[in-house]
Design a protein around this motif. Structure first.
Motif, PDB file in Angstrom:
ATOM      1  N   GLN A  24     -29.806 -37.379 -32.528  1.00 10.80           N
ATOM      2  CA  GLN A  24     -30.957 -37.249 -31.627  1.00 10.80           C
ATOM      3  C   GLN A  24     -32.256 -37.685 -32.303  1.00 10.80           C
ATOM      4  O   GLN A  24     -33.179 -38.168 -31.637  1.00 10.80           O
ATOM      5  CB  GLN A  24     -31.063 -35.803 -31.136  1.00 10.80           C
ATOM      6  CG  GLN A  24     -32.179 -35.587 -30.118  1.00 10.80           C
ATOM      7  CD  GLN A  24     -32.220 -34.151 -29.607  1.00 10.80           C
ATOM      8  OE1 GLN A  24     -31.381 -33.334 -29.978  1.00 10.80           O
ATOM      9  NE2 GLN A  24     -33.174 -33.854 -28.754  1.00 10.80           N
ATOM     10  N   VAL A  27     -33.239 -41.273 -31.549  1.00 12.20           N
ATOM     11  CA  VAL A  27     -33.488 -41.698 -30.174  1.00 12.20           C
ATOM     12  C   VAL A  27     -34.991 -41.870 -29.959  1.00 12.20           C
ATOM     13  O   VAL A  27     -35.772 -40.962 -30.252  1.00 12.20           O
ATOM     14  CB  VAL A  27     -32.903 -40.679 -29.176  1.00 12.20           C
ATOM     15  CG1 VAL A  27     -33.279 -41.046 -27.749  1.00 12.20           C
ATOM     16  CG2 VAL A  27     -31.391 -40.600 -29.322  1.00 12.20           C
ATOM     17  N   TRP A  30     -37.190 -41.888 -25.149  1.00  5.53           N
ATOM     18  CA  TRP A  30     -36.422 -41.238 -24.086  1.00  5.53           C
ATOM     19  C   TRP A  30     -36.854 -39.789 -23.988  1.00  5.53           C
ATOM     20  O   TRP A  30     -37.050 -39.119 -25.016  1.00  5.53           O
ATOM     21  CB  TRP A  30     -34.919 -41.282 -24.403  1.00  5.53           C
ATOM     22  CG  TRP A  30     -34.189 -42.426 -23.767  1.00  5.53           C
ATOM     23  CD1 TRP A  30     -34.724 -43.503 -23.141  1.00  5.53           C
ATOM     24  CD2 TRP A  30     -32.763 -42.583 -23.712  1.00  5.53           C
ATOM     25  NE1 TRP A  30     -33.730 -44.342 -22.711  1.00  5.53           N
ATOM     26  CE2 TRP A  30     -32.506 -43.803 -23.040  1.00  5.53           C
ATOM     27  CE3 TRP A  30     -31.687 -41.841 -24.177  1.00  5.53           C
ATOM     28  CZ2 TRP A  30     -31.217 -44.285 -22.804  1.00  5.53           C
ATOM     29  CZ3 TRP A  30     -30.396 -42.314 -23.945  1.00  5.53           C
ATOM     30  CH2 TRP A  30     -30.162 -43.515 -23.267  1.00  5.53           C
ATOM     31  N   TYR A  35     -31.720 -38.351 -22.611  1.00  2.02           N
ATOM     32  CA  TYR A  35     -30.774 -38.277 -23.735  1.00  2.02           C
ATOM     33  C   TYR A  35     -29.686 -37.245 -23.464  1.00  2.02           C
ATOM     34  O   TYR A  35     -28.490 -37.497 -23.689  1.00  2.02           O
ATOM     35  CB  TYR A  35     -31.538 -37.932 -25.015  1.00  2.02           C
ATOM     36  CG  TYR A  35     -30.671 -37.428 -26.142  1.00  2.02           C
ATOM     37  CD1 TYR A  35     -29.874 -38.300 -26.878  1.00  2.02           C
ATOM     38  CD2 TYR A  35     -30.642 -36.071 -26.472  1.00  2.02           C
ATOM     39  CE1 TYR A  35     -29.065 -37.840 -27.910  1.00  2.02           C
ATOM     40  CE2 TYR A  35     -29.842 -35.607 -27.501  1.00  2.02           C
ATOM     41  CZ  TYR A  35     -29.065 -36.496 -28.212  1.00  2.02           C
ATOM     42  OH  TYR A  35     -28.264 -36.029 -29.223  1.00  2.02           O
ATOM     43  N   GLN A  39     -25.552 -38.044 -23.223  1.00  5.60           N
ATOM     44  CA  GLN A  39     -24.528 -37.508 -24.132  1.00  5.60           C
ATOM     45  C   GLN A  39     -23.606 -36.536 -23.409  1.00  5.60           C
ATOM     46  O   GLN A  39     -22.419 -36.455 -23.728  1.00  5.60           O
ATOM     47  CB  GLN A  39     -25.189 -36.868 -25.362  1.00  5.60           C
ATOM     48  CG  GLN A  39     -25.964 -35.588 -25.121  1.00  5.60           C
ATOM     49  CD  GLN A  39     -25.083 -34.357 -25.075  1.00  5.60           C
ATOM     50  OE1 GLN A  39     -23.978 -34.341 -25.629  1.00  5.60           O
ATOM     51  NE2 GLN A  39     -25.563 -33.334 -24.400  1.00  5.60           N
ATOM     52  N   ASN A 255     -30.377 -46.300 -28.207  1.00  5.77           N
ATOM     53  CA  ASN A 255     -30.424 -44.965 -27.602  1.00  5.77           C
ATOM     54  C   ASN A 255     -29.076 -44.583 -27.005  1.00  5.77           C
ATOM     55  O   ASN A 255     -28.591 -43.450 -27.167  1.00  5.77           O
ATOM     56  CB  ASN A 255     -31.504 -44.901 -26.532  1.00  5.77           C
ATOM     57  CG  ASN A 255     -32.899 -44.827 -27.120  1.00  5.77           C
ATOM     58  OD1 ASN A 255     -33.077 -44.719 -28.332  1.00  5.77           O
ATOM     59  ND2 ASN A 255     -33.908 -44.891 -26.269  1.00  5.77           N
ATOM     60  N   ALA A 259     -26.568 -41.589 -28.201  1.00  7.26           N
ATOM     61  CA  ALA A 259     -26.131 -40.594 -27.216  1.00  7.26           C
ATOM     62  C   ALA A 259     -24.612 -40.513 -27.173  1.00  7.26           C
ATOM     63  O   ALA A 259     -24.030 -39.423 -27.088  1.00  7.26           O
ATOM     64  CB  ALA A 259     -26.686 -40.946 -25.835  1.00  7.26           C
TER      65      ALA A 259
END
Length: 344
Positions: A24, A27, A30, A35, A39, A255, A259
């Motif tokens: 995370q 990322v 986002w 996110y 995921q 990203n 995820a």
């Protein structure tokens, strides 16, 4: 040796769970809901179906012959688990990661372990069997170790605020009720697996063997995904962030990759939890305690490896070391209890 193997599988699953949040940090651009939903789709929807299809022979026949009430129970309890996971994420904003982990997982450890035998009316009988005292001692030590990890974590956060002059939005008034809610509802995931066992029993008849729990995740994880989906859609509508899924101005590919990695790590804990759970013998219900204790232990070790404790005072580190020793003793005690029950 079956019990030892079970504990080792739980250790692998807990280590994956301890690392699942690390992607995370990479990322960018986002919002949390973008996110989280990306995921969650991998962890709670896509992989449960894919892995069950790969590991459960004649999956369609297993599902066709499984009791409908077990499916609905596993699904409904999975939905409650999803609400608990959301409450956990919100609580972190108010009282920090360490206290949220300590309070929520401490509650989840006790409730999730004792609830299945209690509901079946077997708790008193089970606790009178050989090795039961080691199970009780292990749970007590586990809760103590988790609490000490939370205390050390809170001290660490205070140390960082002082060392780096960081503003904090700490609010126990807002965070504590969310932690309690998260702890109770998160514990229902273990109960969801317990209530879905009749589905796994059918899978065993079709030679699913030690992979039997994978068929339950179709219902437990999908339930969690539904509640997560509803909450994330609500946030997307409120904050107008749906476009983030397609915005070319963001590092979109990276990203999505992070995820997906998060979802795979998170699902891996369920996969190995199932492999460990079926090997735990008469005290199979203690799987949840073993998993929760190891999760906290490996999360703490991961934090040390990532140098998250470099600004902590010596007093904080001492408490942390004591906490880790207590958690190790808790796992050993639970293992001994299961071995004695298996031996006799």
């Amino acid at each position: 040796m079956s019990v030892i193997g079970g504990v080792m599988f739980h250790a692998v699953g807990a280590s994956f769970a301890a690392l699942c949040y690390t992607p995370q940090k990479n990322v960018k651009q986002w919002s949390w809901q973008t996110y989280w939903l990306a995921q969650a789709f991998i962890c709670w929807f896509f992989l449960p179906f894919l892995v069950a299809w790969i590991t459960i022979p004649h999956l369609s026949e297993v599902l066709r012959n499984s009791p409908t009430d077990a499916m609905w129970k596993a699904f409904g309890l999975g939905m409650a688990y999803g609400v608990g996971g959301t409450a956990f994420g919100i609580a972190i904003r108010y009282i920090g990661f360490s206290l949220t982990y300590a309070i929520s997982i401490g509650i989840s450890c006790v409730v999730g372990t004792l609830l299945p035998p209690f509901v079946r009316g077997e708790l008193v009988t089970v606790l009178q069997q050989d090795g039961a005292e080691w199970i009780v001692i292990g749970m007590i030590l586990g809760v103590m170790g988790i609490a000490l990890c939370g205390l050390a974590g809170r001290y660490k956060e205070t140390d960082l605020v002082k060392a780096l002059n960081i503003d904090t939005t700490f609010s126990i008034k807002k965070g504590l009720p969310l932690c309690i809610l998260a702890g109770v509802l998160s514990a229902l995931y273990g109960f969801s697996i317990d209530q879905g066992q009749p589905i796994a029993d059918v899978a065993v008849e079709y030679d699913a063997g030690n992979f039997q729990s994978n068929v339950i995740y179709i219902f437990s994880n999908t339930g969690a995904f539904i509640t997560t989906l509803v909450y994330c859609i609500f946030l997307h509508n409120k904050e107008n962030t749906f476009s983030e899924f397609f915005a070319k101005s963001t590092p979109l590919s990276k990203n999505y990759i992070f995820a997906i990695i998060t979802g795979m790590l998170w699902y891996s804990q369920f996969f190995f939890y199932g492999l460990g759970h079926v090997r735990m013998g008469d005290y199979k219900f203690s799987s949840w305690a073993v998993h929760m204790i190891m999760l906290v232990m490996f999360s703490t070790i991961a934090g040390l490896a990532l140098k998250e404790w470099t600004q902590a005072r010596k007093k904080t580190i001492v408490i942390l070391v004591i906490a880790l020793v207590v958690l190790v003793l808790a796992v050993l005690s639970l293992t001994i209890g299961n071995l004695l029950a298996d031996y006799y």
